[in-house]
Design a protein around this motif. Structure first.
Motif, PDB file in Angstrom:
ATOM      1  N   LEU A  97       0.673  -1.325  -0.071  1.00 22.64           N
ATOM      2  CA  LEU A  97       0.094  -0.127  -0.059  1.00 22.64           C
ATOM      3  C   LEU A  97       0.981   1.295  -0.016  1.00 22.64           C
ATOM      4  O   LEU A  97      -0.014   2.215  -0.203  1.00 22.64           O
ATOM      5  N   ALA A  98       2.095   1.132   0.039  1.00 23.87           N
ATOM      6  CA  ALA A  98       2.887   2.264   0.303  1.00 23.87           C
ATOM      7  C   ALA A  98       3.197   2.841  -1.056  1.00 23.87           C
ATOM      8  O   ALA A  98       3.097   2.593  -2.159  1.00 23.87           O
ATOM      9  N   THR A  99       3.131   4.509  -0.872  1.00 29.82           N
ATOM     10  CA  THR A  99       3.328   5.204  -2.216  1.00 29.82           C
ATOM     11  C   THR A  99       4.953   5.680  -2.403  1.00 29.82           C
ATOM     12  O   THR A  99       5.454   6.068  -1.337  1.00 29.82           O
ATOM     13  N   THR A 100       5.368   5.243  -3.196  1.00 29.51           N
ATOM     14  CA  THR A 100       6.905   5.606  -3.754  1.00 29.51           C
ATOM     15  C   THR A 100       7.006   7.041  -4.122  1.00 29.51           C
ATOM     16  O   THR A 100       6.491   7.278  -5.262  1.00 29.51           O
ATOM     17  N   GLN A 101       7.674   7.952  -3.413  1.00 34.16           N
ATOM     18  CA  GLN A 101       7.708   9.363  -3.906  1.00 34.16           C
ATOM     19  C   GLN A 101       9.074   9.730  -4.159  1.00 34.16           C
ATOM     20  O   GLN A 101      10.154   9.676  -3.207  1.00 34.16           O
ATOM     21  N   THR A 102       9.420  10.153  -5.440  1.00 37.37           N
ATOM     22  CA  THR A 102      10.789  10.351  -5.755  1.00 37.37           C
ATOM     23  C   THR A 102      10.942  11.754  -5.275  1.00 37.37           C
ATOM     24  O   THR A 102      10.015  12.560  -5.351  1.00 37.37           O
ATOM     25  N   CYS A 103      12.260  12.004  -4.883  1.00 37.07           N
ATOM     26  CA  CYS A 103      12.422  13.554  -4.234  1.00 37.07           C
ATOM     27  C   CYS A 103      12.530  14.574  -5.403  1.00 37.07           C
ATOM     28  O   CYS A 103      13.301  14.461  -6.207  1.00 37.07           O
ATOM     29  N   VAL A 104      11.486  15.419  -5.268  1.00 37.60           N
ATOM     30  CA  VAL A 104      11.396  16.351  -6.184  1.00 37.60           C
ATOM     31  C   VAL A 104      12.728  17.122  -6.284  1.00 37.60           C
ATOM     32  O   VAL A 104      12.893  17.503  -7.582  1.00 37.60           O
ATOM     33  N   LEU A 105      13.019  17.491  -5.326  1.00 40.57           N
ATOM     34  CA  LEU A 105      14.392  18.437  -5.131  1.00 40.57           C
ATOM     35  C   LEU A 105      15.616  17.637  -6.202  1.00 40.57           C
ATOM     36  O   LEU A 105      16.217  18.276  -6.833  1.00 40.57           O
ATOM     37  N   HIS A 106      15.635  16.435  -5.876  1.00 37.23           N
ATOM     38  CA  HIS A 106      16.644  15.665  -6.366  1.00 37.23           C
ATOM     39  C   HIS A 106      16.252  15.849  -8.131  1.00 37.23           C
ATOM     40  O   HIS A 106      17.247  16.029  -8.917  1.00 37.23           O
ATOM     41  N   LEU A 107      15.030  15.544  -8.504  1.00 36.10           N
ATOM     42  CA  LEU A 107      14.670  15.577  -9.912  1.00 36.10           C
ATOM     43  C   LEU A 107      15.086  17.176 -10.494  1.00 36.10           C
ATOM     44  O   LEU A 107      15.454  17.215 -11.765  1.00 36.10           O
ATOM     45  N   ILE A 108      14.685  18.216  -9.643  1.00 35.49           N
ATOM     46  CA  ILE A 108      15.030  19.484 -10.214  1.00 35.49           C
ATOM     47  C   ILE A 108      16.684  19.691 -10.228  1.00 35.49           C
ATOM     48  O   ILE A 108      16.951  20.258 -11.255  1.00 35.49           O
ATOM     49  N   ARG A 109      17.307  18.962  -9.325  1.00 32.13           N
ATOM     50  CA  ARG A 109      18.752  19.177  -9.388  1.00 32.13           C
ATOM     51  C   ARG A 109      19.341  18.578 -10.740  1.00 32.13           C
ATOM     52  O   ARG A 109      20.262  18.857 -11.460  1.00 32.13           O
ATOM     53  N   ASN A 110      18.809  17.538 -10.884  1.00 30.01           N
ATOM     54  CA  ASN A 110      19.157  16.609 -12.090  1.00 30.01           C
ATOM     55  C   ASN A 110      18.923  17.323 -13.252  1.00 30.01           C
ATOM     56  O   ASN A 110      19.475  17.128 -14.518  1.00 30.01           O
ATOM     57  N   THR A 111      17.672  18.042 -13.455  1.00 28.28           N
ATOM     58  CA  THR A 111      17.300  18.821 -14.466  1.00 28.28           C
ATOM     59  C   THR A 111      18.366  20.023 -14.899  1.00 28.28           C
ATOM     60  O   THR A 111      18.663  19.994 -16.131  1.00 28.28           O
ATOM     61  N   PHE A 112      18.620  20.491 -13.911  1.00 29.27           N
ATOM     62  CA  PHE A 112      19.891  21.677 -13.926  1.00 29.27           C
ATOM     63  C   PHE A 112      21.209  21.109 -14.328  1.00 29.27           C
ATOM     64  O   PHE A 112      21.870  21.630 -15.225  1.00 29.27           O
ATOM     65  N   ARG A 113      21.480  19.921 -14.158  1.00 29.69           N
ATOM     66  CA  ARG A 113      22.692  19.294 -14.499  1.00 29.69           C
ATOM     67  C   ARG A 113      22.960  18.994 -16.032  1.00 29.69           C
ATOM     68  O   ARG A 113      23.923  18.858 -16.567  1.00 29.69           O
ATOM     69  N   LEU A 114      21.743  18.804 -16.449  1.00 26.22           N
ATOM     70  CA  LEU A 114      21.623  18.616 -18.071  1.00 26.22           C
ATOM     71  C   LEU A 114      21.564  20.064 -18.796  1.00 26.22           C
ATOM     72  O   LEU A 114      21.753  19.930 -20.002  1.00 26.22           O
ATOM     73  N   ALA A 115      21.635  21.235 -18.157  1.00 31.53           N
ATOM     74  CA  ALA A 115      21.575  22.389 -18.752  1.00 31.53           C
ATOM     75  C   ALA A 115      22.916  23.287 -18.352  1.00 31.53           C
ATOM     76  O   ALA A 115      23.514  23.136 -17.483  1.00 31.53           O
TER      77      ALA A 115
END
Length: 256
Positions: A97-115
């Motif tokens: 029943l657990a929801t897996t939540q990706t760290c949104v801040l990680h996702l944003i940081r990884n976005t910037f790493r590609l730019a």
């Protein structure tokens, strides 16, 4: 440290890994897996430390999560983590029943790493509507707008968000109070930062036990006055009230 009985239910469990150098014949990088739970009373509970082999892997995480379950944790509402491949399967196998939540801040940081750094400020403003959207449909529309602006210059960013989408979108279903506390894994990253500083000062360790002892003593030295714990609990009170509403059909209002 990873043997005591645990609470039956945790509204949120944060998981992350850090790397230490251990001499086992020769010095090699070994992951230390850390799990931090938030109790129904809003207290931070460090569930344990485990030393793995090689790089961080979902298979070892499954063993860690299974051990946590075997120590009495029957339900977790949200498991907050980074985007490690295979981790959602390990979490759902442990607590269906657990929801897996990706760290949104990680996702944003990884976005910037590609730019390019020169584009970060403008990109941040264009990306904010995606993760502050009111629901998934709104987020998809905002991501499409973001892609129209940046897609030709940085096509890998769209792939990054597409791959993380299934573990990102649960975030959009929650109230601002819950979003605020699961937006990042800072709850565990700050702990790992202190342990990382202590382990780097030692260089490398002769064995696993020495590395774990160093981390354990670092944890014991944190927050000697208890002020940090008080701030933590005050910050979590609004979120726990929101959890009681959002997950009202789950027996997390008591651990007895």
């Amino acid at each position: 440290m990873a043997t005591r009985p645990l609470d039956a239910v945790y509204p949120v469990v944060f998981i992350d890994a850090m790397v230490v150098k251990i001499r086992d014949g020769q010095v090699s990088n070994r992951p230390i897996y850390t799990a931090v739970g938030v109790t129904v009373d809003g207290k931070r509970d460090i569930l344990g430390l485990w030393v793995g082999d090689g790089g961080e892997g979902a298979k070892y995480w499954l063993a860690v999560l299974t051990e946590i379950r075997n120590r009495g944790v029957v339900d977790v509402c949200i498991v907050a983590c980074d985007g490690l491949k295979g981790l959602p399967d390990a979490i759902s196998a442990t607590w269906p029943l657990a929801t897996t939540q990706t760290c949104v801040l990680h996702l944003i940081r990884n976005t910037f790493r590609l730019a390019s750094r020169a584009d970060w400020q403008k990109m941040a403003g264009d990306l904010r509507p995606v993760y502050s959207a009111v629901n998934e449909a709104d987020a998809k529309a905002r991501l499409a707008e973001f892609d129209e602006i940046w897609g030709d210059r940085y096509p890998a960013i769209r792939g990054l968000w597409n791959n993380a989408w299934a573990e990102f979108v649960p975030f959009l279903d929650y109230s601002p109070e819950i979003r605020r506390v699961i937006y990042s894994t800072n709850a565990i990253e700050s702990l790992n930062a202190r342990m990382r500083k202590a382990t780097r000062a030692r260089g490398h360790f002769p064995n696993e036990q020495a590395a774990l002892k160093c981390c354990y003593l670092t944890i014991r030295s944190l927050d000697p006055t208890g002020k940090g714990a008080a701030r933590w609990m005050n910050r979590w009170k609004p979120a726990l009230n929101a959890f009681a509403i959002t997950f009202g059909d789950r027996p997390f209002t008591t651990n007895h």
